[in-house]
Motif scaffolding. Structure first.
Motif, PDB file in Angstrom:
ATOM      1  N   SER A 121      16.033  -3.526  -2.165  1.00  0.00           N
ATOM      2  CA  SER A 121      16.110  -2.064  -2.145  1.00  0.00           C
ATOM      3  C   SER A 121      14.831  -1.440  -1.583  1.00  0.00           C
ATOM      4  CB  SER A 121      16.379  -1.533  -3.554  1.00  0.00           C
ATOM      5  OG  SER A 121      15.344  -1.920  -4.449  1.00  0.00           O
ATOM      6  N   VAL A 122      13.672  -1.935  -2.024  1.00  0.00           N
ATOM      7  CA  VAL A 122      12.416  -1.362  -1.543  1.00  0.00           C
ATOM      8  C   VAL A 122      12.146  -1.801  -0.102  1.00  0.00           C
ATOM      9  CG1 VAL A 122      10.934  -3.217  -2.448  1.00  0.00           C
ATOM     10  CG2 VAL A 122       9.991  -0.958  -2.076  1.00  0.00           C
ATOM     11  N   ILE A 123      12.499  -3.033   0.238  1.00  0.00           N
ATOM     12  CA  ILE A 123      12.261  -3.521   1.608  1.00  0.00           C
ATOM     13  C   ILE A 123      13.039  -2.689   2.613  1.00  0.00           C
ATOM     14  CG2 ILE A 123      12.677  -5.444   3.192  1.00  0.00           C
ATOM     15  CD1 ILE A 123      12.061  -7.325   0.810  1.00  0.00           C
ATOM     16  N   TYR A 124      14.336  -2.524   2.358  1.00  0.00           N
ATOM     17  CA  TYR A 124      15.160  -1.797   3.324  1.00  0.00           C
ATOM     18  C   TYR A 124      14.871  -0.299   3.289  1.00  0.00           C
ATOM     19  CZ  TYR A 124      17.776  -5.882   4.738  1.00  0.00           C
ATOM     20  OH  TYR A 124      18.109  -7.100   5.280  1.00  0.00           O
ATOM     21  N   PHE A 125      14.557   0.241   2.116  1.00  0.00           N
ATOM     22  CA  PHE A 125      14.232   1.670   2.061  1.00  0.00           C
ATOM     23  C   PHE A 125      12.998   1.971   2.911  1.00  0.00           C
ATOM     24  CE2 PHE A 125      11.691   5.130   0.290  1.00  0.00           C
ATOM     25  CZ  PHE A 125      12.591   6.178   0.425  1.00  0.00           C
ATOM     26  N   VAL A 150       0.842  -1.204   0.000  1.00  0.00           N
ATOM     27  CA  VAL A 150       0.000   0.000   0.000  1.00  0.00           C
ATOM     28  C   VAL A 150       0.870   1.243   0.000  1.00  0.00           C
ATOM     29  CG1 VAL A 150      -1.603   1.377   1.376  1.00  0.00           C
ATOM     30  CG2 VAL A 150      -1.994  -1.075   1.117  1.00  0.00           C
ATOM     31  N   HIS A 151       1.816   1.303   0.932  1.00  0.00           N
ATOM     32  CA  HIS A 151       2.658   2.501   1.053  1.00  0.00           C
ATOM     33  C   HIS A 151       3.660   2.606  -0.095  1.00  0.00           C
ATOM     34  CE1 HIS A 151       1.227   4.053   4.910  1.00  0.00           C
ATOM     35  NE2 HIS A 151       1.043   2.795   5.253  1.00  0.00           N
ATOM     36  N   ARG A 152       4.126   1.466  -0.628  1.00  0.00           N
ATOM     37  CA  ARG A 152       4.996   1.535  -1.806  1.00  0.00           C
ATOM     38  C   ARG A 152       4.236   2.121  -2.998  1.00  0.00           C
ATOM     39  NH1 ARG A 152       5.593   0.670  -6.376  1.00  0.00           N
ATOM     40  NH2 ARG A 152       3.566  -0.394  -6.378  1.00  0.00           N
ATOM     41  N   HIS A 153       2.977   1.683  -3.154  1.00  0.00           N
ATOM     42  CA  HIS A 153       2.174   2.212  -4.261  1.00  0.00           C
ATOM     43  C   HIS A 153       1.895   3.699  -4.078  1.00  0.00           C
ATOM     44  CE1 HIS A 153      -0.631   2.381  -7.537  1.00  0.00           C
ATOM     45  NE2 HIS A 153      -1.588   2.816  -6.739  1.00  0.00           N
ATOM     46  N   TRP A 154       1.705   4.127  -2.856  1.00  0.00           N
ATOM     47  CA  TRP A 154       1.481   5.559  -2.618  1.00  0.00           C
ATOM     48  C   TRP A 154       2.726   6.366  -2.961  1.00  0.00           C
ATOM     49  CZ3 TRP A 154      -1.576   5.613   2.693  1.00  0.00           C
ATOM     50  CH2 TRP A 154      -2.820   4.993   2.479  1.00  0.00           C
ATOM     51  N   GLY A 165       6.265  -1.130 -10.848  1.00  0.00           N
ATOM     52  CA  GLY A 165       6.522  -1.256  -9.416  1.00  0.00           C
ATOM     53  C   GLY A 165       5.495  -2.068  -8.649  1.00  0.00           C
ATOM     54  N   LEU A 166       4.389  -2.453  -9.287  1.00  0.00           N
ATOM     55  CA  LEU A 166       3.329  -3.186  -8.573  1.00  0.00           C
ATOM     56  C   LEU A 166       3.878  -4.477  -7.973  1.00  0.00           C
ATOM     57  CD1 LEU A 166       0.334  -2.729 -11.053  1.00  0.00           C
ATOM     58  CD2 LEU A 166       0.629  -1.657  -8.807  1.00  0.00           C
TER      59      LEU A 166
END
Length: 539
Positions: A110-114, A47-51, A103-104
């Motif tokens: 990279s996205v997990i740790y960011f 949810v927050h990655r998509h935002w 990105g879906l």
């Protein structure tokens, strides 16, 4: 000279030492959070990655219309701006994080740790809030509150494993409360307005804020009171104008509000939050079963209590249907003693307790409440817990029950030891902290009551000083002990006995038992807080 230094440390005025200690608490917690970074993450992570992606890739005018993902933007605009700010850095680290389509469901390291690190860094807001609220307390109370808040297992489970930004938002709340406790009402109201534009679910405490600020800040005669009301109103309008102004310009306020308040969702969340509506739903099901047994034609409702989608809501078989407006009225009725107290005696030292009570009412009687919303009252009550032995006993039980009610959020096998260990460590630290705090208080009281001649040797087992200490130390009653034993029994049944004895049959029973049993604990806490407020009204 040495005595003066010790006095400085005790009264909390030695800023460097207390600040370094607070940073130590934060760094220890951050290390644990980093170790848990690869662990389970819920759909809230996506949810927050998509935002991040939609606020980075789309113009502002399309943010609340985007349906690229099922996880549409449903937080207020200030939080959307916050996501837009984070997206600048995420794009530098890995552009795919903020790609609207590619990105879906992106799940690289990279996205997990960011995203994990952004939650840790946003907790600096919580750190500042707790620093402001505790900076004038003695070192023992400071350390105890820091343990309860900075090392909260609930925040660790919800934010740093399950994934959300509650620490950041609660930090804004604590900053607001710290200003109010200091008598800086304008800054307190301004901070709360910012919080409402970050997450609208904090609006449950708005009636308490309004009554308190109207009576405490807008006092001093008609002209002075009216001018202060205008100043406070202007400060709030400025915040809301910054947040909602661009969407008002594009004629999208209706769309923004509809996203923020999807009232078509069911009365309860997918996992029933442990509140009043658990008993209501259960009563309806029991009554429907009994009436069917007696030969009455009772039709089972087709819609779900927990669907979370727009459509029919509150499908009861026997009891009256519950609509969002009904829950609003119930919340306001439950709040009324607190509002009366804030109107009659608007005291800064009571505002944290009143706000915590407001969020307890919202949790118990609100519409489509998430189990994670218990953080809204558990964290502020940690500030109150160190004030008296009764408050400590109440918080000890409430904190354990609320933390346990979050266990279903981490349902994978590998996370089971983590959540159990977190709760056990938290319980032990609470017990040790409260014991140290109130043992010394009891010792001082005992020494004061013993005649001077008897103070020479009070180390014997029959000394009156020790007897008083023993009576006043941190202990919980047999009712609380029995309830906690029952909590352990619920967990043993759901985790071990149910699969062993029933296998795959009735898979909903363990979760239902957790909701029902924890609801008793939360109801007890609400009644305890209500009694305290009612008694203060009588004084």
């Amino acid at each position: 000279m040495e005595e003066q230094k010790k006095q400085k440390l005790n009264d909390g005025s030695s800023l460097p030492s207390s600040t370094w200690q607070l940073w130590w608490f934060f760094l220890v917690a951050s290390c644990i959070k980093l170790l848990l970074a690869p662990s389970y993450r819920s759909t809230d992570f996506e949810v927050h990655r998509h935002w991040l992606a939609l606020t980075h890739s789309l113009p502002l005018s399309q943010w609340y219309f985007d349906e690229t993902s099922p996880w549409t933007l449903d937080y207020p605009p200030l939080f959307a701006y916050f996501e837009r700010f984070l997206s600048v850095f995420s794009h530098l680290i890995d552009p795919q994080i903020v790609h609207l389509h590619k990105g879906l469901n992106y799940s690289s390291n990279s996205v997990i740790y960011f995203q994990r690190i952004t939650v840790i860094l946003s907790d600096l807001c919580l750190l500042y809030g707790i620093h402001r609220l505790t900076r004038k307390l003695d070192s023992r109370r400071q350390n105890l509150i820091w343990v309860l808040v900075i090392w909260s297992p609930m925040l660790l489970i919800v934010d740093h494993v399950h994934f959300q930004y509650n620490g950041f938002l609660l930090g804004i709340l604590l900053i607001s409360l710290s200003y109010l406790e200091e008598g800086k009402d304008l800054m307190g109201g301004f901070a709360f307005a910012i919080l409402l534009c970050l997450k609208h679910l904090f609006a449950v405490a708005a009636p308490v804020y309004f009554v308190y600020l109207f009576r405490h800040y807008c006092r001093g005669g008609f002209m002075r009171g009216f001018s202060r009301l205008l100043i406070m109103g202007a400060a709030v309008v400025v915040v809301f104008a910054v947040a909602y102004g661009p969407f008002l310009y594009h004629g999208q306020i209706e769309q923004v509000i509809s996203r923020m308040f999807p009232f078509g969702r069911g009365l309860c969340h997918a996992y029933w939050a442990p509140n009043f509506w658990v008993f209501y739903i259960l009563s309806d099901k029991v009554l429907a079963f009994l009436l069917r047994q007696l030969g009455f034609e009772i039709q089972a409702p087709a819609a779900s209590f927990t669907g979370g989608l727009v459509g029919d809501s509150s499908p009861f078989s026997v009891l009256p249907q519950i609509m969002p407006f009904t829950t609003l009225i119930m919340v306001l009725l439950a709040l009324s003693p607190c509002l009366i107290m804030a109107w009659r005696k608007p005291q800064p030292k009571m505002i944290t307790r009143w706000v915590a009570y407001a969020y307890t009412c919202g949790f118990l009687f609100g519409w489509h409440v998430h189990e994670k919303a218990s953080l809204h009252f558990v964290i502020p009550l940690a500030i109150v817990a160190v004030q008296s032995l009764g408050e400590a006993r109440h918080y000890f039980l409430l904190s354990i029950v609320s933390c346990y009610s979050l266990f279903p959020l981490l349902f994978e096998t590998q996370e089971y030891p983590i959540k159990v260990l977190l709760l056990l460590l938290h319980s032990i630290l609470m017990w040790l902290g409260f014991s140290a705090q109130f043992f010394e208080t009891a010792a001082a009281a005992a020494t004061a009551t013993v005649p001077r001649k008897k103070r020479v040797d009070n180390s014997g087992p029959d000394s009156s000083s020790n007897a008083i200490i023993e009576k006043r130390g941190f202990v919980i009653g047999w009712v609380e002990k029995s309830y906690l034993v029952g909590l352990a029994a619920v967990e043993i049944w759901g985790q071990f006995l149910h699969p062993l004895l029933l296998g795959d049959k009735l898979p909903f029973v363990p979760l239902m038992l957790i909701s029902i049993y924890c609801a008793f604990g939360i109801m007890y806490s609400w009644i305890w807080q209500l009694r305290l407020i009612v008694r203060s009204l009588e004084l």
